[in-house]
Design an enzyme around this catalytic site. Structure first.
Site, PDB file in Angstrom:
ATOM      1  N   GLU A 221       0.841  -1.189   0.000  1.00 12.64           N
ATOM      2  CA  GLU A 221       0.000   0.000   0.000  1.00 12.64           C
ATOM      3  C   GLU A 221       0.879   1.243   0.000  1.00 12.64           C
ATOM      4  OE1 GLU A 221      -2.257  -0.687   3.523  1.00 12.64           O
ATOM      5  OE2 GLU A 221      -0.756   0.183   4.855  1.00 12.64           O
ATOM      6  N   ASN A 256       8.846   0.391  12.806  1.00 15.87           N
ATOM      7  CA  ASN A 256       7.436   0.013  12.910  1.00 15.87           C
ATOM      8  C   ASN A 256       7.072  -0.609  14.256  1.00 15.87           C
ATOM      9  OD1 ASN A 256       6.882   0.756  10.140  1.00 15.87           O
ATOM     10  ND2 ASN A 256       7.984  -1.100   9.560  1.00 15.87           N
ATOM     11  N   GLU A 296      -6.715   0.693  14.063  1.00 10.63           N
ATOM     12  CA  GLU A 296      -5.572   1.586  13.911  1.00 10.63           C
ATOM     13  C   GLU A 296      -5.723   2.447  12.655  1.00 10.63           C
ATOM     14  OE1 GLU A 296      -1.913  -0.572  14.208  1.00 10.63           O
ATOM     15  OE2 GLU A 296      -2.288  -1.096  16.306  1.00 10.63           O
ATOM     16  N   GLU A 309      -5.340  -1.090  10.084  1.00 10.09           N
ATOM     17  CA  GLU A 309      -5.635  -2.488  10.384  1.00 10.09           C
ATOM     18  C   GLU A 309      -6.463  -2.550  11.662  1.00 10.09           C
ATOM     19  OE1 GLU A 309      -2.065  -4.667  11.135  1.00 10.09           O
ATOM     20  OE2 GLU A 309      -1.357  -3.281  12.661  1.00 10.09           O
TER      21      GLU A 309
END
Length: 678
Positions: A221, A256, A296, A309
């Site tokens: 994405e 992340n 999220e 997500e």
């Protein structure tokens, strides 16, 4: 308390009177701090608990806390904590009525939930279909779009191989995020800015996803540059009730992986909060969600938000939501799993105060590599102060003497502070971190302490790029600022003098303090028990307060500032101390001793430029070269798996492989030789 709050409290009181406890016995299919945290709520409700553990965890804290414990296999998680049959059998054999999965491991495994249901055991989480739909990032985006939830542009199908990944990335537009379709927690995620990075990212992410979740599918994405990571906590029951418990700001991340979280967000307005919360509820209702979950979002600088997500489990950072809402989320999960309605309605949920959470990890914060070993000393904050007054909560699953293993996540604890305002919550966190003593392994509290003291962080002007922007060359280890040296040097000078001279003697004494490669001449004047320190054209009066030989030394400077020197070790010449969470080796010598020291030969550092050395302990999962091969600098030559993360090791120079010193599958130590180059 408001009329609404009183009514809600009365309703919960009536419910508690009629529902003594949701279950008699619950098995916790997890380990560490989250297992301990779930057990605390179970204990408060009078529910007996069963712990599962691997053979190396037989003396772990969660095992000791539980009413019963059962071994489910050897150390590797795929043979113990991920062994569904072993855990289901443990639940059956102990007569457990329900299983709480915590987070990670089997918490988002729909097959595990199905196996429990087939055995008549309640899964304390959402139903299988919701786990499957939201656990698959491809399917979840399709459902989200249909439910009217804002989504990030991207490719929703499964990416077949690295060639397809490059084609899709060019269609979506760089930069792109390559991410595992299953799972979360930063595993199997890579940002790519060009074709080469896509190819490498596809390989590493798919391998990591397979190892972490047993599913190597990936999606791609658009990467939203300079975003905030904001998430909405939801609760839903089987009667169709669904509420949101406000937002959490989780933008401080490294690779992340969340590092510091807070609730509420310093950025989100009430209007945006309501819009995000309502979209989170819409998504939950679209899959008939039941239990606690987290939706999220990425939020750009204009407060546009995009669905990222949904985590169909208890979130790591749930304590900060509990602090500002007063809701015990685990309690609600237990009640929902037993078929009872939520104890709250949306009108009951407000925001009271501010909460901060720091994730304390066993890792080298400079190299961002995991650390393993024995906790030789461990003291949680709050020991020397009123914890309730400070608003400090420390969710941990270890004690002094516990071992940090290569087999599991490196989290030591979740340190939480709660206060009326954001700045007070930050102040409490700084003090709590200063009090935290962790020895035997390397940990990230120095980085956490520096983040909390960062002026940009304090202003709330943050994004997921915060650490990269504030530390473009990486975190260096917390070098002392001139102001901090001005605090530290006077206090240390007096402490050293007092320890060297048990009998207070008036006079003038000279020392040389070596700190961060600086050699600072210091003069200590003692007159009738009063200490005056002169250094670098500065004169400071130091009044020691408290015992000189305690674990925590506090010194007042000019009756104003207080400097904490923690965990000081003393051998007459060298001090090892924690100051602002950083361990420092500081030498205090007389001028004569310093002259002798300067004449000593300097030890020559070993040349390791021709070696590839493992930067951490772990399992050597692959070696992609053979002896005699020519390689270019920066080429991946090996992968070491440690604490569920794939760590790519690259050639430090161009050349030919002279010798391979380790074998695939071997457990290597930190600093162990893997390859040698000509």
């Amino acid at each position: 308390m408001s009329r609404t709050g009183l009514l809600a409290q009365f309703k919960r009181t009536l419910q508690t009177a009629t529902v003594t406890k949701p279950f008699d016995k619950v098995l916790i299919a997890n380990r560490g701090e989250i297992a301990c945290r779930v057990m605390k709520t179970c204990r408060s409700l009078g529910i007996k608990t069963v712990a599962v553990h691997s053979d190396v965890d037989d003396r772990a804290l969660h095992v000791r806390m539980a009413d019963e414990a059962i071994c489910v296999g050897p150390a590797p998680s795929n043979q113990s904590y991920l062994d569904m049959e072993a855990i289901v059998n443990a639940a059956v054999s102990t007569g457990s009525q329900a299983v709480h999965p915590g987070y990670g491991f089997l918490s988002e495994n729909c097959k595990f939930a199905q196996l429990l249901e087939e055995r008549g055991i309640a899964f304390i989480g959402p139903k299988e279909k919701a786990i499957q739909a939201m656990g698959d990032k491809i399917e979840s985006k399709i459902i989200a779009r249909a439910a009217g939830v804002n989504c990030i542009p991207g490719y929703d199908g499964v990416v077949e191989d690295d060639v397809a990944a490059v084609t899709i990335a060019n269609q979506v537009g760089y930069p792109v995020m390559i991410k595992a379709s299953a799972g979360g927690g930063g595993k199997g995620m890579r940002v790519a800015w060009n074709d080469a990075e896509v190819r490498e990212g596809f390989k590493l992410s798919s391998e990591e996803a397979a190892a972490s979740f047993g599913d190597d599918r990936l999606l791609i994405e658009r990467f939203i540059d300079n975003p905030r990571h904001v998430e909405i906590q939801i609760l839903a029951d089987s009667q169709g009730n669904c509420i949101y418990l406000n937002e959490r700001e989780c933008s401080i991340q490294r690779r992340n992986q969340k590092v510091v979280e807070e609730a509420p967000s310093p950025f989100i307005t009430p209007e945006v909060r309501k819009a995000m919360g309502e979209q989170a509820v819409l998504l939950s209702q679209a899959v008939n969600y039941q239990s606690a979950g987290t939706v999220e979002f990425l939020v750009d600088t204009q407060m546009n938000f995009y669905f990222l997500e949904m985590n169909t489990r208890l979130q790591v950072e749930h304590p900060i939501t509990e602090c500002i809402t007063g809701v015990d989320i685990v309690d609600e999960m237990l009640r929902v799993a037993a078929g009872y309605p939520l104890s709250y309605t949306q009108s009951d949920i407000g925001i009271k105060g501010w909460a901060m959470e720091c994730r304390v990890y066993a890792e080298d914060p400079v190299r961002y590599l995991p650390s393993v070993g024995l906790l030789t000393k461990y003291t949680e904050p709050g020991v020397s102060h009123n914890t309730a007054e400070l608003g400090v909560r420390c969710d941990s699953g270890i004690v002094e003497g516990s071992s940090i293993s290569i087999h599991y996540d490196p989290m030591i604890s979740k340190l939480v502070t709660y206060a009326p305002t954001r700045q007070e919550a930050i102040d409490h966190m700084e003090k709590a971190l200063d009090e935290y003593v962790i020895d035997g392994i390397t940990h990230n509290t120095p980085l956490l302490r520096e983040i909390l003291g960062n002026e940009r962080f304090k202003s709330g002007n943050i994004s997921t790029k915060f650490l990269d922007e504030e530390y473009p060359q990486g975190y260096s280890g917390g070098d002392l600022t001139p102001e901090q040296k001005s605090e530290l040097i006077p206090s240390l000078s007096v402490l050293h003098h007092m320890k060297m001279n048990r009998t207070v003697t008036d006079g003038r004494f000279e020392y040389i303090i070596s700190c961060d490669e600086d050699k600072v001449p210091v003069t200590v004047n003692v007159q009738k028990g009063d200490y005056t320190v002169t250094f670098e054209d500065t004169t400071v009066t130091v009044n020691p307060s408290g015992g000189v030989f305690g674990a925590l030394q506090e010194f007042k400077l000019n009756s104003a500032n207080t400097v904490a020197l923690q965990h000081l070790q003393f051998d007459g010449v060298t001090h090892t101390l924690r100051y602002r969470c950083c361990k420092r080796q500081i030498t205090v010598l007389t001028p004569l001793q310093q002259r002798f020291m300067d004449s000593m030969p300097v030890k020559v550092k070993e040349d390791t430029s021709n070696l590839l050395i493992s930067p951490m302990p772990g399992s050597l999962s692959s070696i992609s070269v053979e002896e005699g091969d020519e390689v270019l600098e920066g080429t991946e030559v090996a992968v070491v798996v440690a604490m569920k993360m794939n760590n790519s090791l690259k050639a430090p120079k161009s050349g030919k492989i002279k010798k391979i010193w380790a074998s695939v599958g071997e457990v290597v130590e930190g600093d162990q030789k893997i390859l040698e180059f000509y």
